[in-house]
Write a protein that holds these residues in place. Structure first.
Motif, PDB file in Angstrom:
ATOM      1  N   ALA A 134       0.905  -1.648   0.024  1.00  0.00           N
ATOM      2  CA  ALA A 134      -0.069  -0.292   0.256  1.00  0.00           C
ATOM      3  C   ALA A 134       0.979   1.111  -0.103  1.00  0.00           C
ATOM      4  CB  ALA A 134      -1.027  -0.039   1.264  1.00  0.00           C
ATOM      5  N   GLU A 135       1.625   1.170   0.741  1.00  0.00           N
ATOM      6  CA  GLU A 135       2.673   2.736   1.403  1.00  0.00           C
ATOM      7  C   GLU A 135       3.121   2.429  -0.816  1.00  0.00           C
ATOM      8  OE1 GLU A 135       4.376   2.504   5.560  1.00  0.00           O
ATOM      9  OE2 GLU A 135       5.010   1.129   3.836  1.00  0.00           O
ATOM     10  N   GLY A 136       3.872   1.515  -1.044  1.00  0.00           N
ATOM     11  CA  GLY A 136       4.704   1.985  -2.170  1.00  0.00           C
ATOM     12  C   GLY A 136       3.440   1.534  -3.474  1.00  0.00           C
ATOM     13  N   GLU A 137       2.929   1.545  -3.515  1.00  0.00           N
ATOM     14  CA  GLU A 137       1.546   2.220  -4.294  1.00  0.00           C
ATOM     15  C   GLU A 137       0.817   3.450  -5.015  1.00  0.00           C
ATOM     16  OE1 GLU A 137      -2.630   0.885  -4.047  1.00  0.00           O
ATOM     17  OE2 GLU A 137      -3.369   1.187  -5.900  1.00  0.00           O
ATOM     18  N   GLU A 138       1.304   4.371  -3.021  1.00  0.00           N
ATOM     19  CA  GLU A 138       1.095   5.867  -3.518  1.00  0.00           C
ATOM     20  C   GLU A 138       2.526   6.312  -3.175  1.00  0.00           C
ATOM     21  OE1 GLU A 138       0.447   7.312   1.382  1.00  0.00           O
ATOM     22  OE2 GLU A 138      -1.079   5.922   1.206  1.00  0.00           O
ATOM     23  N   LEU A 139       3.396   6.191  -3.550  1.00  0.00           N
ATOM     24  CA  LEU A 139       4.915   6.660  -3.419  1.00  0.00           C
ATOM     25  C   LEU A 139       5.116   6.590  -4.971  1.00  0.00           C
ATOM     26  CD1 LEU A 139       7.308   4.628  -1.012  1.00  0.00           C
ATOM     27  CD2 LEU A 139       6.938   7.109  -1.006  1.00  0.00           C
ATOM     28  N   TYR A 140       4.144   5.261  -5.475  1.00  0.00           N
ATOM     29  CA  TYR A 140       4.883   5.130  -7.326  1.00  0.00           C
ATOM     30  C   TYR A 140       4.273   6.490  -7.568  1.00  0.00           C
ATOM     31  CZ  TYR A 140       5.046   2.906 -11.924  1.00  0.00           C
ATOM     32  OH  TYR A 140       5.148   2.804 -12.772  1.00  0.00           O
ATOM     33  N   VAL A 141       3.100   6.907  -7.061  1.00  0.00           N
ATOM     34  CA  VAL A 141       2.945   8.471  -7.770  1.00  0.00           C
ATOM     35  C   VAL A 141       3.349   9.720  -7.268  1.00  0.00           C
ATOM     36  CG1 VAL A 141       0.186   9.743  -7.820  1.00  0.00           C
ATOM     37  CG2 VAL A 141       0.275   7.574  -8.148  1.00  0.00           C
ATOM     38  N   GLN A 142       4.335   9.574  -5.596  1.00  0.00           N
ATOM     39  CA  GLN A 142       4.081  10.477  -5.183  1.00  0.00           C
ATOM     40  C   GLN A 142       5.715  11.373  -6.123  1.00  0.00           C
ATOM     41  OE1 GLN A 142       4.548   9.885  -0.338  1.00  0.00           O
ATOM     42  NE2 GLN A 142       5.618  11.769  -0.391  1.00  0.00           N
ATOM     43  N   LYS A 143       6.127   9.990  -5.888  1.00  0.00           N
ATOM     44  CA  LYS A 143       7.872   9.935  -6.256  1.00  0.00           C
ATOM     45  C   LYS A 143       7.761   9.659  -7.595  1.00  0.00           C
ATOM     46  CE  LYS A 143       9.825  10.159  -2.801  1.00  0.00           C
ATOM     47  NZ  LYS A 143      10.589  11.000  -2.004  1.00  0.00           N
ATOM     48  N   THR A 144       6.826  10.075  -8.649  1.00  0.00           N
ATOM     49  CA  THR A 144       6.349  10.695  -9.814  1.00  0.00           C
ATOM     50  C   THR A 144       6.518   9.215 -10.886  1.00  0.00           C
ATOM     51  OG1 THR A 144       8.361  12.157 -10.195  1.00  0.00           O
ATOM     52  CG2 THR A 144       6.896  13.330  -9.826  1.00  0.00           C
ATOM     53  N   CYS A 145       7.263   8.129 -10.717  1.00  0.00           N
ATOM     54  CA  CYS A 145       7.712   6.957 -11.120  1.00  0.00           C
ATOM     55  C   CYS A 145       6.825   7.263 -12.630  1.00  0.00           C
ATOM     56  CB  CYS A 145       7.122   5.682 -10.239  1.00  0.00           C
ATOM     57  SG  CYS A 145       8.068   5.539  -8.761  1.00  0.00           S
ATOM     58  N   PHE A 146       5.072   7.229 -12.081  1.00  0.00           N
ATOM     59  CA  PHE A 146       4.209   6.634 -13.484  1.00  0.00           C
ATOM     60  C   PHE A 146       4.579   8.232 -13.883  1.00  0.00           C
ATOM     61  CE2 PHE A 146       1.167  10.498 -13.687  1.00  0.00           C
ATOM     62  CZ  PHE A 146       2.284  11.545 -12.353  1.00  0.00           C
ATOM     63  N   VAL A 147       5.376   9.168 -13.980  1.00  0.00           N
ATOM     64  CA  VAL A 147       5.460   9.922 -15.286  1.00  0.00           C
ATOM     65  C   VAL A 147       6.725   9.117 -16.788  1.00  0.00           C
ATOM     66  CG1 VAL A 147       6.507  11.874 -16.315  1.00  0.00           C
ATOM     67  CG2 VAL A 147       5.129  11.449 -14.162  1.00  0.00           C
ATOM     68  N   PRO A 170      15.522   3.981   2.237  1.00  0.00           N
ATOM     69  CA  PRO A 170      15.430   2.501   2.378  1.00  0.00           C
ATOM     70  C   PRO A 170      13.740   1.940   2.749  1.00  0.00           C
ATOM     71  CG  PRO A 170      17.197   3.123   4.287  1.00  0.00           C
ATOM     72  CD  PRO A 170      16.597   4.095   3.836  1.00  0.00           C
ATOM     73  N   ASP A 171      13.263   2.850   3.468  1.00  0.00           N
ATOM     74  CA  ASP A 171      11.419   2.553   3.920  1.00  0.00           C
ATOM     75  C   ASP A 171      10.991   2.398   2.423  1.00  0.00           C
ATOM     76  OD1 ASP A 171      12.334   1.682   6.241  1.00  0.00           O
ATOM     77  OD2 ASP A 171      10.922   3.403   7.447  1.00  0.00           O
ATOM     78  N   GLU A 172      11.020   3.690   1.606  1.00  0.00           N
ATOM     79  CA  GLU A 172      10.951   4.029   1.178  1.00  0.00           C
ATOM     80  C   GLU A 172      11.368   2.535  -0.928  1.00  0.00           C
ATOM     81  OE1 GLU A 172      10.003   8.696   1.072  1.00  0.00           O
ATOM     82  OE2 GLU A 172      12.001   8.127  -0.236  1.00  0.00           O
ATOM     83  N   VAL A 173      12.013   2.231  -0.866  1.00  0.00           N
ATOM     84  CA  VAL A 173      12.498   1.434  -2.046  1.00  0.00           C
ATOM     85  C   VAL A 173      11.952   0.357  -1.396  1.00  0.00           C
ATOM     86  CG1 VAL A 173      14.388   0.444  -2.875  1.00  0.00           C
ATOM     87  CG2 VAL A 173      15.267   2.286  -2.136  1.00  0.00           C
ATOM     88  N   TYR A 174      11.855  -0.221   0.004  1.00  0.00           N
ATOM     89  CA  TYR A 174      11.347  -1.563   0.285  1.00  0.00           C
ATOM     90  C   TYR A 174       9.294  -1.087   0.058  1.00  0.00           C
ATOM     91  CZ  TYR A 174      15.004  -3.379   3.136  1.00  0.00           C
ATOM     92  OH  TYR A 174      16.454  -3.826   3.547  1.00  0.00           O
ATOM     93  N   SER A 175       9.271   0.042  -0.135  1.00  0.00           N
ATOM     94  CA  SER A 175       8.032  -0.485  -0.279  1.00  0.00           C
ATOM     95  C   SER A 175       7.444  -0.725  -1.354  1.00  0.00           C
ATOM     96  CB  SER A 175       6.837   1.077   0.276  1.00  0.00           C
ATOM     97  OG  SER A 175       7.148   1.885   1.928  1.00  0.00           O
ATOM     98  N   ILE A 176       8.504   0.133  -1.960  1.00  0.00           N
ATOM     99  CA  ILE A 176       7.898   0.478  -4.395  1.00  0.00           C
ATOM    100  C   ILE A 176       7.885  -0.496  -4.852  1.00  0.00           C
ATOM    101  CG2 ILE A 176       8.807   1.472  -6.432  1.00  0.00           C
ATOM    102  CD1 ILE A 176       9.727   4.141  -4.722  1.00  0.00           C
TER     103      ILE A 176
END
Lengths: 220, 413
Positions: free
Chosen positions: A90-103, A163-169
């Motif tokens: 769930a955290e990864g799904e949020e970060l995928y947008v927040q960190k602009t991966c989707f762009v 590290p938390d963000e990388v684990y999440s993504i």
């Protein structure tokens, strides 16, 4: 202390008898030259063994433990270098947008300019290789996915993810590819244990030693 | 010295230069039949400091693989060297091919701040400045580098497109083995992970046997510092291995116990052990650079066929040339002394009779490995001869067809 690993490998891999049986070394001169080369390497390695006990030049300095820790971002398949921390799908799904991966990678992990992140839509397959060259499904180890996102993403802001963000993504991408369940939490213990579908489903690079042909008998 | 005296000296110097010029002009043959230069190249401080080629020489690199380079953001992608205009075996640094693991900005590195760390399974972890690395015993060697994607396709028209993702330079630096012996590789240290300092921190896993054999940490290239596009101030050279192993902007060598499966390593993954072996060490390869695709022979008569040969297995031992599409072969002359894992120039005297013909070259290296034709590759993999897909690194023979009008074409079907 030892010198180099071919000092150990050569005797088993490169017996003169087995060499003579290889088509490329049947010609007398080549075979002799090769034996001499092997002998030279053996002597060289013995020499290195005998003298490599202490530094010869005394140049350079020892890094501090903090320096090594800060620089050492290479993660092995057994995950021993993974840092503390954890992340959920769930955290990864949020970060995928927040960190602009989707762009660059698309909202659904495909359809944009950067490499796709979701397996090809080929239905059930016998061989997981057929899902395509897509990192979170093709890679034999989840550590490779963690390592690359940590060192190389996001484009232009590399090295800024915690590290938390990388684990999440990583968790989110593995979930998208049906590798893990939605409720799984990844950390330094659980991530290396993930059974990626291609974990043993790839060819190892060949053992290499000096003077080795790239592939015996190729192409004729 | 007064300013007047100084002016006087300047005047005298200019006068002398002028007189010299007049002297040359006066030495021109009275007949006036020899062509004059277009004019004089005026000396500037810039030209005195760092020279440049003639404005009549315009050999250029080109983006390779269909991606514009640089793109709108200044990112570099793959760039191919103009082999069709090359002479000798050294690629000028400005024309050396460039490969990147993904589109990247070239890092702008101050060598005074750059550091190399060696750590992992070693007795002594070490950090070096560039100044310290230059104090180690150095070696200078010729080596080619070649991209795994250097693959001839029927749509390619020039040798720059078919083979331009390889180049050869004179590299100067420290043997990696010197530094690894200084650090003391421990039992179990079977591999190294080499890593750059650029934004993606590109890393590759390399066997310790290779690291201890002939890998080089290079700060010099063709007599000066390594160029930024080639990894300034420090790059790793892994002679004969595919291009991606030659880590640029090198900052770290970690001695490890297992294959690390970095992203670069992952990019090479295959399911077939034979393909994996063929995508590792580069095979024996050669290509004729003159006459080559899109060039034109103006008339029948004498020409020197010339080309480059190389192998990741060692020295080039023999190059053969066929002028009849591979039916018969003649030994080419090897120009200069072949060096291990280096481009080697070959040539053959030839008189073109004006008829359509097909030129090919075939390299044999010191291990006895022979460059295959595409038909031989197809037979090995049981492929239809008209649908050849060379697996691993493509070292197949390049055919050039010369039409009766002298135009040269890529003859890959």
């Amino acid at each position: 202390m030892r010198s180099v690993s071919f000092s150990r490998k050569l005797p088993s891999r490169a017996q003169p008898n087995s060499l003579a049986a290889l088509p490329n070394f049947r010609r007398g001169e080549t075979c002799l030259a090769r034996k001499l080369k092997l002998l030279g390497l053996f002597l060289l390695s013995v020499g290195v063994c005998a003298q490599a006990q202490s530094p010869t030049y005394g140049l350079g300095r020892a890094p501090t433990a903090e320096e090594v820790a800060a620089w050492d971002i290479a993660i092995s398949p057994d995950g021993k270098e993974l840092p503390a921390g954890s992340g959920s799908v769930a955290e990864g799904e949020e970060l995928y947008v927040q960190k602009t991966c989707f762009v660059c990678h698309g909202l659904n992990g495909t359809g944009a300019t950067a490499p796709r992140l979701i397996k090809r839509d080929v239905g059930e397959v016998d061989d997981p290789w057929d899902y395509g060259r897509v990192l979170p499904i093709r890679s034999p180890y989840a550590t490779t996915v963690w390592d690359y996102i940590n060192r190389g993403m996001p484009l232009g802001l590399e090295g800024t993810l915690t590290p938390d963000e990388v684990y999440s993504i990583v968790a989110y991408l593995l979930f998208l590819n049906d590798v893990i369940e939605e409720d799984m939490v990844l950390d330094q213990d659980s991530l290396p244990k993930i059974e990626m579908p291609n974990r043993t489903n790839f060819a190892r690079v060949p053992d290499w030693f000096p003077g080795q042909p790239r592939l015996e008998g190729y192409p004729y | 010295m007064s300013s007047k005296q100084s002016d006087r000296r300047e005047f005298l110097k200019r006068g002398a230069a002028l007189a010299g010029g007049l002297g040359l002009a006066a030495a021109k043959p009275a007949s006036g039949q020899l062509p004059d230069p277009e004019g004089m190249i005026v000396g500037t401080d810039e030209l005195v400091g760092y020279g440049k080629r003639s404005r009549f020489e315009n050999s250029q690199r080109i983006p390779h693989g269909g991606r514009h380079s640089p793109d709108a953001f200044g990112l570099d992608f793959h760039i191919a060297a103009p082999l069709q205009e090359s002479v000798g075996v050294i690629t000028p640094s400005s024309l050396h091919y460039v490969g990147t693991t993904r589109g990247s900005f070239v890092p702008d590195i101050d060598p005074a701040k750059h550091r190399l760390m060696i750590h992992g399974l070693v007795d002594r972890e070490l950090v070096f400045t560039m100044e310290e690395l230059r104090r180690f015993p150095s070696v200078t060697r010729l080596h080619f580098i070649e991209c795994a994607g250097n693959r001839s396709r029927s749509s390619h028209t020039t040798v720059q497109e078919t083979h331009g993702m390889t180049s050869c330079a004179e590299w100067t630096g420290v043997l990696l083995s010197t530094l690894l012996e200084e650090a003391g590789v421990q039992d179990g240290g079977e591999w190294i992970v080499a890593e750059g300092v650029e934004e993606v921190k590109g890393a590759s896993t390399i066997p310790i046997n290779k690291a201890m054999d002939d890998c080089l940490l290079c700060y010099g290239m063709n007599g000066e510092a390594v160029r930024p596009q080639q990894g300034y101030p420090l790059r790793l050279l892994v002679p004969g291995f595919e291009g991606i192993f030659n880590v640029k902007w090198l900052r770290r060598i970690k001695v490890v116990d297992q294959y690390y499966m970095t992203y670069n390593d992952y990019g090479h993954l295959t399911q077939d052990p034979a393909t994996a072996a063929l995508g590792y060490q580069i095979g024996p390869k050669s290509v004729i650079t003159f006459p080559s695709g899109s060039q034109r022979l103006p008339e029948p008569g004498f020409y020197e066929i010339s080309g480059l040969a190389w192998s990741g297995g060692g020295k080039v031992a023999r190059v053969e040339i066929s002028t009849d599409g591979g039916r018969s072969w003649q030994d080419a002359d090897i120009r200069g002394e072949p060096q291990p894992m280096a481009h080697t120039r070959f040539s053959m005297n030839w008189t073109w009779d004006g008829n359509e013909c097909e030129l090919q070259s075939r390299c044999t290296d010191e291990l006895g490995q022979v460059q295959p034709s595409r038909a031989q590759v197809a037979a090995f993999w049981n492929q239809p001869p008209d649908q050849v897909r060379v697996k691993g690194q493509d070292n197949s023979i390049q055919p050039w067809r010369i039409d009766s009008d002298g135009n040269v074409h890529n003859a890959i079907s």
